[in-house]
Design a protein around this motif. Structure first.
Motif, short mmCIF file in Angstrom:
data_model
loop_
_atom_site.label_atom_id
_atom_site.label_comp_id
_atom_site.label_asym_id
_atom_site.label_seq_id
_atom_site.Cartn_x
_atom_site.Cartn_y
_atom_site.Cartn_z
N ASP A 129 -9.87 -0.75 -1.85
CA ASP A 129 -8.59 0.63 -1.16
C ASP A 129 -8.55 0.56 0.21
O ASP A 129 -7.03 1.01 -0.33
N LEU A 130 -8.90 0.07 0.80
CA LEU A 130 -8.68 0.44 1.63
C LEU A 130 -8.49 -1.76 3.25
O LEU A 130 -9.69 -2.39 2.88
N VAL A 131 -7.59 -1.84 3.47
CA VAL A 131 -7.20 -3.21 4.63
C VAL A 131 -6.93 -2.62 5.21
O VAL A 131 -5.54 -2.19 6.21
N MET A 132 -7.32 -3.76 6.46
CA MET A 132 -7.27 -3.81 8.01
C MET A 132 -7.11 -5.60 8.98
O MET A 132 -7.57 -5.73 7.89
N HIS A 133 -6.54 -4.65 9.84
CA HIS A 133 -6.08 -5.28 10.54
C HIS A 133 -5.96 -4.86 11.78
O HIS A 133 -6.10 -4.30 12.27
N SER A 134 -7.00 -5.77 12.44
CA SER A 134 -5.97 -5.92 13.80
C SER A 134 -4.37 -6.68 14.49
O SER A 134 -4.30 -7.61 14.12
N THR A 135 -3.66 -5.75 14.60
CA THR A 135 -2.07 -6.09 14.81
C THR A 135 -1.30 -6.89 16.42
O THR A 135 -0.91 -6.91 16.05
N THR A 136 -2.51 -7.14 17.05
CA THR A 136 -2.89 -7.38 17.80
C THR A 136 -2.47 -9.30 18.02
O THR A 136 -1.93 -9.51 18.26
N LYS A 137 -2.93 -9.52 15.93
CA LYS A 137 -2.87 -10.77 16.26
C LYS A 137 -1.73 -11.21 15.30
O LYS A 137 -0.79 -11.16 15.96
N TYR A 138 -2.37 -11.64 13.94
CA TYR A 138 -0.77 -12.69 13.15
C TYR A 138 0.48 -11.37 12.91
O TYR A 138 1.16 -11.50 13.05
N ILE A 139 -0.01 -10.24 13.28
CA ILE A 139 1.33 -9.00 13.10
C ILE A 139 2.31 -8.99 13.90
O ILE A 139 3.13 -8.66 13.52
N ALA A 157 0.62 -7.76 23.32
CA ALA A 157 0.20 -5.88 22.70
C ALA A 157 -0.66 -5.71 21.39
O ALA A 157 -0.96 -6.25 20.25
N VAL A 158 -2.05 -5.18 22.16
CA VAL A 158 -3.15 -4.45 21.13
C VAL A 158 -2.98 -3.31 20.47
O VAL A 158 -2.18 -1.97 20.65
N GLY A 159 -3.12 -3.79 19.31
CA GLY A 159 -2.85 -2.43 17.60
C GLY A 159 -4.22 -3.19 16.82
O GLY A 159 -4.77 -4.05 16.77
N GLY A 160 -3.72 -1.47 16.31
CA GLY A 160 -5.02 -2.12 14.96
C GLY A 160 -3.85 -0.87 13.77
O GLY A 160 -2.70 -0.30 13.74
N ALA A 161 -4.49 -1.23 12.32
CA ALA A 161 -3.46 -0.52 11.26
C ALA A 161 -4.87 -0.77 10.03
O ALA A 161 -6.05 -1.92 9.63
N ALA A 184 0.62 -0.80 -0.26
CA ALA A 184 0.21 -0.29 -0.09
C ALA A 184 0.68 1.47 -0.27
O ALA A 184 2.16 1.29 0.43
N GLU A 185 0.13 2.75 0.07
CA GLU A 185 0.69 4.03 -0.05
C GLU A 185 1.48 4.11 0.90
O GLU A 185 2.09 5.00 1.34
N GLU A 186 0.27 3.75 2.12
CA GLU A 186 0.32 4.13 3.27
C GLU A 186 -0.40 3.53 4.34
O GLU A 186 -1.09 3.28 3.92
N CYS A 187 -0.24 3.70 5.42
CA CYS A 187 -0.70 2.99 7.01
C CYS A 187 -0.92 4.28 7.75
O CYS A 187 -0.01 4.76 8.05
N LEU A 188 -2.10 3.89 8.90
CA LEU A 188 -2.65 4.14 9.66
C LEU A 188 -2.75 3.33 11.06
O LEU A 188 -2.93 2.44 10.62
N CYS A 189 -1.72 3.50 11.85
CA CYS A 189 -2.08 2.89 13.03
C CYS A 189 -2.63 3.18 14.07
O CYS A 189 -2.68 4.42 14.06
N THR A 190 -3.87 2.40 14.71
CA THR A 190 -3.92 2.35 15.89
C THR A 190 -4.44 2.02 17.09
O THR A 190 -3.12 1.06 17.04
N ALA A 191 -4.74 2.60 17.72
CA ALA A 191 -5.06 1.88 18.97
C ALA A 191 -5.65 0.19 19.20
O ALA A 191 -5.33 -0.62 20.06
N SER A 192 -6.02 -0.33 18.09
CA SER A 192 -6.42 -1.77 18.39
C SER A 192 -7.67 -1.61 16.89
O SER A 192 -7.33 -1.00 16.12
N GLY A 193 -7.68 -3.39 17.07
CA GLY A 193 -8.37 -3.51 15.91
C GLY A 193 -9.64 -2.93 15.45
O GLY A 193 -9.83 -2.26 14.14
N MET A 194 -10.22 -2.90 16.68
CA MET A 194 -11.82 -1.70 16.34
C MET A 194 -11.03 -0.41 16.32
O MET A 194 -12.35 -0.08 15.26
N ALA A 195 -10.41 0.63 16.77
CA ALA A 195 -10.29 1.65 16.54
C ALA A 195 -9.81 1.88 14.82
O ALA A 195 -9.79 2.60 13.90
#
Length: 402
Positions: free
Chosen positions: A203-213, A219-223, A80-91
């Motif tokens: 267009d937009l791919v989201m992940h709960s980075t808490t999981k496989y990433i 650590a809890v996170g999202g992207a 992807a061109e860019e990514c936004l990381c967030t506090a959780s997958g739900m975020a």
């Protein structure tokens, strides 16, 4: 990253993307920048609307060097061109919904979604004046019939949590584009390595980075990764205005895990394949749902769409009473596999999910949609996240309770 014209491979990308040796200390590994504010070299205002991609770090809610490193890494891994990381997958899910939907808009959501996303779409979005349709996204024609003139977003989940049902991402992306809508997908079960959603037109791919990433359960996170213009809209809305930012320490932990994702996912897949084949032959198991098995009803789609079916599988054991009885035995007897929620960690995790309860936390499906759900889930399922333990040990642990 290497400077040759050759595109780096997935392992090289996972290790090096977003990272450079520290210019001051020469440290090979990335630093954790635990600072809420940064010294300014310019006289300027304090409005997020003035930010540009080249703006220096000013305040941690706007941007942080450690988080920016992880964002660059995930963007590269996802293509992807860019990514936004967030506090959780739900975020991450909220970032998509609350940035691109307004009163009077219509969104189509998979009728099988992570419970938090389903409840957000079912309970919160209508309260804000957004029309929501929950549809079976395994059938593109069903999605096509649900599109309205005011449809602004189609949000899929593939493989879907917890029943491992797939969505034809390329087909849905074409429908969204023709309708002038965005297509976002939750690719948590697949990870960026298991499924190239961007190449399929998403267009937009989201992940709960808490999981496989992240991969280690610490650590809890999202992207959300995608086009630069879309990600920048989310950065202003969701990160700066809504405030669902990722902590630098969690970003550092997740980046450390991401560096080994390609290697780990191969091991997850190998273990899951062995466990799934064993379960399919077990007399107490009535059905196994795993995209890597020819018995999966969308096996051909999995073969064409997924580079790796990952380590997630579900299986059925008969009635709901049978499931509850076995779940209690798991709680009491399992030694290797942890009876716990979450997924994608180095440890194997299993959890019993009774269908009636799942449907309550989803879209309260009725009629044909409810029947479609039951066709996949039966009276209930065990969701198994196969970890990195030896497959023989996982099998032996499960065999004592089945």
């Amino acid at each position: 990253m290497p400077t040759s014209n050759r595109k780096p491979g997935p392992m090289t990308t996972a290790i090096h993307a977003g990272e450079t040796p520290d210019a001051t200390t020469g440290a090979s590994g990335p630093a954790i920048h635990m600072s809420s504010t940064f010294v300014s070299q310019d006289v300027s205002g304090f409005s997020a609307h003035d930010l540009t991609p080249d703006s220096p770090f000013a305040y941690a809610r706007w941007a942080n060097p450690t988080v920016a490193m992880l964002e660059a890494k995930i963007a590269a891994m996802q293509g992807a061109e860019e990514c936004l990381c967030t506090a959780s997958g739900m975020a991450a899910a909220s970032a998509i919904f609350f940035t691109f939907l307004s009163q009077g808009d219509h969104v189509i959501v998979s009728d099988v979604s992570y419970a938090g996303v389903a409840e957000l779409a079912r309970d919160t979005m209508p309260r804000m004046g957004v029309e929501v349709s929950a549809v079976n996204m395994s059938d593109p024609q069903t999605v096509a019939r649900a599109i309205r003139p005011n449809t602004k977003l189609i949000h899929s989940e593939s493989p879907a949590n917890p029943i491992c049902r797939l969505t034809d991402l390329a087909a849905i992306s074409k429908l969204a584009k023709a309708a002038g809508a965005l297509h976002s997908t939750d690719s948590t079960f697949a990870s960026p390595i298991g499924q190239d959603a961007m190449a399929l037109g998403v267009d937009l791919v989201m992940h709960s980075t808490t999981k496989y990433i992240g991969g280690h359960g610490d650590a809890v996170g999202g992207a959300v990764a995608g086009r630069a213009d879309l990600v920048r809209q989310m950065r202003l809305e969701a990160s700066i205005h809504h405030g669902g930012i990722l902590s630098p320490f969690n970003a550092w932990l997740i980046a450390r895990g991401a560096a080994t994702l390609p290697l780990r996912l191969k091991a997850h897949q190998a273990g899951a394949q062995a466990v799934a084949e064993w379960l399919e032959s077990h007399p107490s198991v009535t059905r196994v749902i795993y995209p890597g098995l020819p018995s999966h009803p969308q096996y051909e789609l999995a073969q064409s769409q997924m580079a790796n079916p990952s380590g997630m599988l579900s299986f059925q054991v008969g009635s709901a009473a049978d499931g509850e009885r076995i779940a209690q035995a798991m709680i009491e007897k399992l030694k290797i596999v942890h009876y716990a929620v979450s997924l994608g960690h180095h440890r194997s995790l299993i959890f019993w999910m009774e269908t009636a309860g799942l449907m309550k936390s989803s879209f309260r499906l009725e009629g044909a949609q409810a029947q479609s759900y039951r066709d996949f889930a039966g009276d209930g399922i065990f969701r198994l996240s196969v970890g990195l333990e030896d497959a023989e040990d996982i099998i032996a642990d499960l065999d004592q309770v089945l």
